[in-house]
Enzyme design. Structure first.
Site, mmCIF file in Angstrom:
data_model
loop_
_atom_site.group_PDB
_atom_site.id
_atom_site.type_symbol
_atom_site.label_atom_id
_atom_site.label_comp_id
_atom_site.label_asym_id
_atom_site.label_seq_id
_atom_site.Cartn_x
_atom_site.Cartn_y
_atom_site.Cartn_z
ATOM 1 N N MET A 145 -22.455 2.749 50.971
ATOM 2 C CA MET A 145 -23.752 2.206 51.381
ATOM 3 C C MET A 145 -23.570 1.354 52.646
ATOM 4 S SD MET A 145 -25.911 1.596 47.924
ATOM 5 C CE MET A 145 -25.220 0.036 47.469
ATOM 6 N N GLY A 146 -22.460 1.572 53.356
ATOM 7 C CA GLY A 146 -22.218 0.825 54.586
ATOM 8 C C GLY A 146 -21.713 -0.579 54.294
ATOM 9 N N LEU A 194 -19.105 -1.908 55.617
ATOM 10 C CA LEU A 194 -17.753 -1.473 55.237
ATOM 11 C C LEU A 194 -16.731 -2.606 55.321
ATOM 12 C CD1 LEU A 194 -17.687 1.998 57.050
ATOM 13 C CD2 LEU A 194 -18.462 1.443 54.732
ATOM 14 N N HIS A 195 -15.769 -2.551 54.397
ATOM 15 C CA HIS A 195 -14.659 -3.506 54.385
ATOM 16 C C HIS A 195 -13.380 -2.724 54.082
ATOM 17 C CE1 HIS A 195 -15.060 -3.083 50.072
ATOM 18 N NE2 HIS A 195 -16.307 -3.506 50.129
ATOM 19 N N HIS A 219 -13.409 0.058 51.440
ATOM 20 C CA HIS A 219 -13.918 1.362 51.887
ATOM 21 C C HIS A 219 -12.875 2.063 52.761
ATOM 22 C CE1 HIS A 219 -17.875 -0.906 51.485
ATOM 23 N NE2 HIS A 219 -18.085 0.149 50.729
ATOM 24 N N GLN A 253 -30.982 3.166 43.259
ATOM 25 C CA GLN A 253 -30.013 2.495 42.391
ATOM 26 C C GLN A 253 -30.210 0.980 42.342
ATOM 27 O OE1 GLN A 253 -26.582 4.041 44.863
ATOM 28 N NE2 GLN A 253 -25.661 2.101 44.263
ATOM 29 N N LYS A 255 -13.049 -0.429 41.757
ATOM 30 C CA LYS A 255 -13.801 -1.675 41.500
ATOM 31 C C LYS A 255 -15.088 -1.385 40.736
ATOM 32 C CE LYS A 255 -16.027 -4.182 44.534
ATOM 33 N NZ LYS A 255 -17.347 -4.414 43.907
ATOM 34 N N GLN A 273 -19.090 2.979 37.243
ATOM 35 C CA GLN A 273 -19.629 4.045 38.108
ATOM 36 C C GLN A 273 -18.686 5.256 38.107
ATOM 37 O OE1 GLN A 273 -21.573 3.509 42.107
ATOM 38 N NE2 GLN A 273 -19.534 3.943 42.879
ATOM 39 N N ARG A 287 -20.982 -7.387 48.935
ATOM 40 C CA ARG A 287 -21.825 -8.520 48.522
ATOM 41 C C ARG A 287 -21.104 -9.863 48.681
ATOM 42 N NH1 ARG A 287 -23.932 -4.386 44.745
ATOM 43 N NH2 ARG A 287 -26.166 -4.228 45.143
HETATM 44 O O1 PAF Z 1 -20.420 2.666 45.308
HETATM 45 C C1 PAF Z 1 -21.349 2.727 46.141
HETATM 46 O O2 PAF Z 1 -21.277 2.194 47.244
HETATM 47 C C2 PAF Z 1 -22.613 3.482 45.768
HETATM 48 O O3 PAF Z 1 -22.943 3.305 44.430
HETATM 49 C C3 PAF Z 1 -22.529 4.986 46.118
HETATM 50 C C4 PAF Z 1 -21.449 5.679 45.326
HETATM 51 C C5 PAF Z 1 -22.259 5.142 47.608
HETATM 52 C C6 PAF Z 1 -23.873 5.654 45.805
HETATM 53 O O4 PAF Z 1 -24.915 5.114 46.523
#
Ligand code: PAF
Length: 284
Positions: free
Chosen positions: A34-35, A37-38, A41, A65, A153, A157, A191
Site C-alpha cells: 500500500m506504499g 515503503l520501508h 517492503h 480493507q 509481520k 494476513q 504506521r
Molecule cells: O499488507 C499490505 O500492505 C496489504 O494488506 C496488501 C497485501 C498490500 C493488500 O492491500
C-alpha cells in the site's frame, strides 16, 4: 522502471515478460503493497529480485480493507519517494491503479475466507480480511505472477492469503519474508510514522514482550496461557499501551493452541495512542 495504471497494461507486461527470450523458471514476481515503503517492503522486493526475472510492485491503498473509522484517508501516500526507492532496487514495473480500475462502480463480488477472516485482526477489524483477500485475488488475476511476496509481520494476513490461494486454485507461490526491525526492536510498519516520540518509546514494549515469551519458551515453558500471562505482565509495564489481543495460534487455522509447538504463531496487537500496531514471532 515502467509505471502501469491499468489492468490491461499490467497483464500485457506480465505476458510479455513470460514470452521474452530469457524466460525460464520463476518469471514474474509480485510484491503487493500500500506504499509508504520501508525496509520491510524492500526486503520483499530484494527476495523477489533474487527469485524472479521480472518484478512488479503494486502500490494501492485498498479502500475495502479499512473500516469506517479507520485511517484510510490519512494513510501515508508517498508515491514519488516510493518510486525512487523501487527504481534504486531495480524493480521492473510499478502498478499504481486508481480505485475505479480495481473496483468498478457496480462491483458486487468479494472474496471471503470463512472462519480465518474473523480471527485475530479480523475480530477487531470486521471486514478487513475480506478486503485484503479481494484485492490480492484481483492483483493475482491481473498480474499473473509465479510468486507473490508478503511480510511475516502480518501473520494473520499470511494465513488468510495462503488459504485463499489454495481454495481458489490460484497458481501462485506465496513467499513469506521475516519481520524487519528497527535497531531497537520495533517492527517496521508504515504506521510507525504516526507515533509521537513518546509513543515510539512506549511501542517498544510489543517486541520486548514477545522476547519475554521467546525466552520462556527457550527455558522450556510450553503452556500458552502461561506464556500469554508473561507477555501481559511485560505489556503492563507500559500502562498507556492498550492490548487488542495476545494469542498463540496454529498458523494455518489461526485457532488457539493450548501447548505451543514449532510453527505456531504468537501474535500481539496493541494500541499505542491512536495507532494500532502488530507484531509476532513463529515458534522456532
Ligand atoms: O499488507 C499490505 O500492505 C496489504 O494488506 C496488501 C497485501 C498490500 C493488500 O492491500
Amino acid at each position: 522502471m515502467k509505471i502501469i495504471e491499468t489492468v490491461a497494461e499490467l497483464r500485457a507486461w506480465s505476458r510479455e515478460a513470460r514470452r521474452s527470450e530469457k524466460a525460464t523458471g520463476k518469471i514474474v514476481g509480485l510484491v503487493p503493497t500500500m506504499g509508504a515503503l520501508h525496509e520491510g517492503h524492500l526486503s520483499l522486493v530484494r527476495a523477489a529480485k533474487t527469485d524472479c526475472q521480472a518484478v512488479v510492485v503494486s502500490i494501492f491503498v485498498n479502500p475495502t480493507q479499512f473500516g469506517p473509522n479507520e485511517d484510510f484517508s490519512k494513510y501515508p501516500r508517498t508515491f514519488d519517494a516510493d518510486c525512487a526507492l523501487l527504481a534504486t532496487e531495480g524493480v521492473d514495473a510499478v502498478f499504481a491503479p486508481q480505485p475505479q480500475e480495481i473496483y468498478q462502480p457496480a462491483a458486487a463480488t468479494f472474496v471471503e475466507v470463512e472462519g480465518l477472516s474473523e480471527r485475530l485482526d479480523g475480530a477487531s477489524r470486521p471486514g478487513h480480511f475480506r478486503g485484503v483477500a479481494t484485492v490480492v485475488s484481483k492483483l493475482f488475476i491481473a498480474a499473473e505472477p509465479d510468486r507473490a511476496y508478503f511480510g511475516q509481520k502480518d501473520g494473520a494476513q499470511v494465513a488468510v492469503l495462503r488459504r485463499m490461494t489454495a481454495d481458489l486454485l490460484l497458481p501462485v507461490e506465496l513467499v513469506v519474508s521475516p519481520i524487519v526491525r528497527e535497531s531497537d526492536g520495533l517492527a517496521m510498519s508504515s504506521r510507525n510514522r504516526y507515533l509521537s516520540p513518546e509513543e515510539r518509546t512506549q511501542a517498544l514494549v510489543l517486541s520486548r514482550s514477545l522476547e519475554t515469551m521467546q525466552k520462556a519458551i527457550t527455558a522450556g515453558e510450553r503452556d500458552s496461557e502461561a506464556l500469554i500471562a508473561t507477555a501481559r505482565a511485560s505489556l503492563a509495564t507500559e500502562p498507556e499501551v492498550r492490548i487488542d489481543y495476545i494469542a498463540a495460534v496454529d498458523w494455518g487455522t489461526l485457532l488457539p493452541v493450548e501447548k505451543v509447538v514449532p510453527g505456531n504463531l504468537f501474535a500481539i496487537a496493541a494500541w499505542v495512542g491512536s495507532t494500532r500496531l502488530i507484531d509476532n514471532f513463529i515458534v522456532g
